[in-house]
Enzyme design. Structure first.
Site, short mmCIF file in Angstrom:
data_model
loop_
_atom_site.label_atom_id
_atom_site.label_comp_id
_atom_site.label_asym_id
_atom_site.label_seq_id
_atom_site.Cartn_x
_atom_site.Cartn_y
_atom_site.Cartn_z
N HIS A 1 115.45 13.30 -62.47
CA HIS A 1 115.80 14.56 -61.62
C HIS A 1 114.61 14.54 -60.30
O HIS A 1 115.02 14.68 -59.18
CB HIS A 1 116.00 15.95 -62.21
CG HIS A 1 115.98 16.98 -61.22
ND1 HIS A 1 117.23 17.81 -61.24
CD2 HIS A 1 114.89 17.59 -60.69
CE1 HIS A 1 116.86 18.97 -60.55
NE2 HIS A 1 115.75 18.83 -60.22
N GLU A 2 113.28 14.49 -61.05
CA GLU A 2 112.12 14.56 -60.11
C GLU A 2 112.00 13.62 -59.08
O GLU A 2 111.87 13.67 -57.78
CB GLU A 2 111.02 14.94 -60.93
CG GLU A 2 110.80 16.32 -61.57
CD GLU A 2 111.08 17.11 -60.72
OE1 GLU A 2 110.68 17.49 -59.78
OE2 GLU A 2 111.55 18.27 -61.28
N HIS B 1 114.51 13.85 -56.14
CA HIS B 1 114.19 14.71 -54.85
C HIS B 1 113.12 13.67 -54.06
O HIS B 1 113.29 13.82 -52.68
CB HIS B 1 112.79 15.90 -55.57
CG HIS B 1 113.69 16.81 -55.74
ND1 HIS B 1 114.65 17.68 -55.34
CD2 HIS B 1 113.64 17.44 -56.94
CE1 HIS B 1 115.06 18.65 -55.84
NE2 HIS B 1 114.42 18.61 -57.08
N TYR C 1 115.53 22.74 -48.12
CA TYR C 1 115.47 23.32 -49.66
C TYR C 1 115.47 25.01 -49.62
O TYR C 1 114.82 25.85 -50.13
CB TYR C 1 114.25 23.12 -50.11
CG TYR C 1 114.16 23.19 -51.93
CD1 TYR C 1 114.97 22.24 -52.49
CD2 TYR C 1 113.49 23.88 -52.59
CE1 TYR C 1 114.89 22.04 -53.84
CE2 TYR C 1 113.21 23.91 -53.87
CZ TYR C 1 114.10 23.05 -54.67
OH TYR C 1 114.28 22.87 -56.05
N GLU D 1 119.04 20.23 -55.08
CA GLU D 1 119.04 20.34 -56.38
C GLU D 1 120.18 19.65 -57.12
O GLU D 1 119.96 18.79 -58.12
CB GLU D 1 119.01 21.85 -56.80
CG GLU D 1 117.67 22.34 -56.99
CD GLU D 1 116.83 21.74 -57.80
OE1 GLU D 1 117.17 21.41 -58.91
OE2 GLU D 1 115.77 21.34 -57.37
N ASP E 1 114.63 32.24 -55.88
CA ASP E 1 114.84 30.95 -56.08
C ASP E 1 115.37 30.14 -54.96
O ASP E 1 116.41 29.40 -54.83
CB ASP E 1 115.87 30.79 -57.07
CG ASP E 1 116.24 28.96 -57.49
OD1 ASP E 1 115.28 28.43 -57.41
OD2 ASP E 1 117.19 28.99 -57.92
N HIS F 1 118.63 26.63 -57.53
CA HIS F 1 118.85 26.05 -59.09
C HIS F 1 119.93 26.86 -59.59
O HIS F 1 120.49 26.68 -60.87
CB HIS F 1 117.57 26.09 -59.71
CG HIS F 1 116.55 25.43 -59.62
ND1 HIS F 1 115.44 26.06 -58.58
CD2 HIS F 1 115.93 24.16 -59.76
CE1 HIS F 1 114.56 24.98 -58.62
NE2 HIS F 1 114.64 24.10 -59.19
ZN LIG Z 1 114.73 19.95 -58.55
#
Ligand SMILES: [Zn+2]
Length: 368
Positions: free
Chosen positions: A186-187, A190, A201, A210, A283, A288
């Site tokens: 996931h990271e 990005h 974002y 996301e 957020d 998210h």
């Molecule tokens: Zn993320």
């Protein structure tokens, strides 16, 4: 530019979860959460200052590029076909990147966290290269750098625009963030988004950003386990929550909103369809939270098609991400339409196109 560049700081655990933990009456829970929020704030500010100080990077480097960051997914001639990984150890401090503990080609070390991250970086590199013909995040073999044991009981993992960082968790709510391979992927994803569509974002483009990371995170997990779409758990962060937490993961692509329902953590706030879309300023406008909607659409496409999700469903999503037509401020509708177009372009007006159109309709997003 400042807005999208500042957005490059992306954490796996959203701030609303940590805010709630920080207000806990139990100091064993609130103290690590407060330290995590403080560390996140420092890192977010560091990214903004770095961007302001160095907005333009030299050709061939990765930081601060604008148009040069967007590419079509076609790899550079002679792009490396093997990863170049370096794992650092912050030794529970917050100075990045820390000391090198395992470089490319090194034998496994005693620290299982280091080895998991090294392997997870490799799995992500392999999926991108073997299935989508892309050499690393930038299509040109970008070295993959990660730091582990960041901070004191740090309860998060993040991509800071240049590298990945993992905390150990507090052991009460969160375990070691290197445990789920989908969190690692996931990271990294990005970084892939940053080098391709560069989705901003905030709001819907942020939720798409996301979601793309969750999709690739789950695909890397399924790829490493050799699972079909029906066999996969479609969870993000399974194995990350400590035993005392009532929950199975951070998010569920199969059933958004059901990953946890816990006295301390609260309830998973993700919607599965537009009927339950959450309007919030928190957020980053719910990046998210509303990511549950495109996440669920991908799950529906993959399970309707059956077989390995990274093959057709994943290819369609990858084509959109890297195709050059996805705008930085794309909303769900424009993303959905591009997936329908990408399905038709690659596979014709058959089962794939139909699966995409039906999936988006099911979550309340029009593709017509
Ligand atoms: Zn993320």
């Amino acid at each position: 530019m400042t807005e999208t560049q500042a957005a490059l700081f992306c954490t796996i655990v959203p701030p609303h979860v940590l805010d709630r933990l920080a207000r806990s009456q139990d100091p064993a829970l609130s103290a690590p959460a407060r330290r995590t929020l403080e560390a996140d704030a420092v890192q977010r500010t560091r990214r903004q200052l770095t961007t302001v100080a160095a907005p333009v990077a030299a050709p061939g480097t990765t930081a601060g590029e604008d148009d040069a960051d967007r590419d079509t997914g076609a790899d550079a001639e002679g792009a490396p076909e093997s990863p170049q990984r370096t794992v650092h150890d912050c030794q529970n401090g917050t100075d990045l990147p820390g000391v090198v503990v395992r470089a490319e080609g090194d034998e496994p070390v005693k620290d299982a966290t280091v080895n998991r991250v090294y392997t997870g970086l490799g799995a992500t590199f392999e999926l991108l290269l073997k299935e989508y013909g892309r050499s690393s995040l930038d299509g040109a073999g970008l070295p993959l750098n990660a730091s582990v044991h960041f901070g004191d009981q740090y309860g998060n993992a993040f991509w800071d625009g240049e590298q990945m960082v993992f905390g150990d968790g507090d052991g009460e709510i969160f375990l070691d963030f290197s445990i789920p391979v989908d969190v690692i992927a996931h990271e990294l994803a990005h970084g892939l988004t940053q080098h391709t569509a560069n989705l901003s974002y905030y709001g819907q483009p942020g939720a798409l950003n996301e979601s793309v990371s969750d999709v690739i995170g789950s695909l890397v997990k399924q790829y490493t386990l050799g699972q079909t779409a029906d066999e996969a758990d479609w969870l993000i962060g399974a194995g990350l929550l400590a035993p005392r937490v009532t929950g199975v993961a951070l998010r569920s692509m199969k059933a958004p909103g059901t990953a946890y329902d816990d006295d301390v953590l609260g309830k998973d706030p993700q919607p599965a369809t537009m009927d339950d879309y959450v309007r919030t300023g928190r957020d980053n406008g719910g990046v998210h939270i509303n990511s549950g909607i495109p996440n669920h659409a991908f799950y529906l496409v993959a399970t309707r098609l059956g077989g390995k999700a990274w093959e057709r469903a994943g290819q369609i999503w990858f084509d959109v991400l890297t195709g050059g037509e996805l705008a930085v401020d794309a909303n769900f509708t424009s993303f959905a339409r591009l997936t329908a177009a990408a399905a038709a372009a690659r596979y014709g007006e058959g089962a794939e196109h139909e699966a995409v159109v039906k999936a988006w309709a099911q979550v309340g997003v029009e593709t017509a």
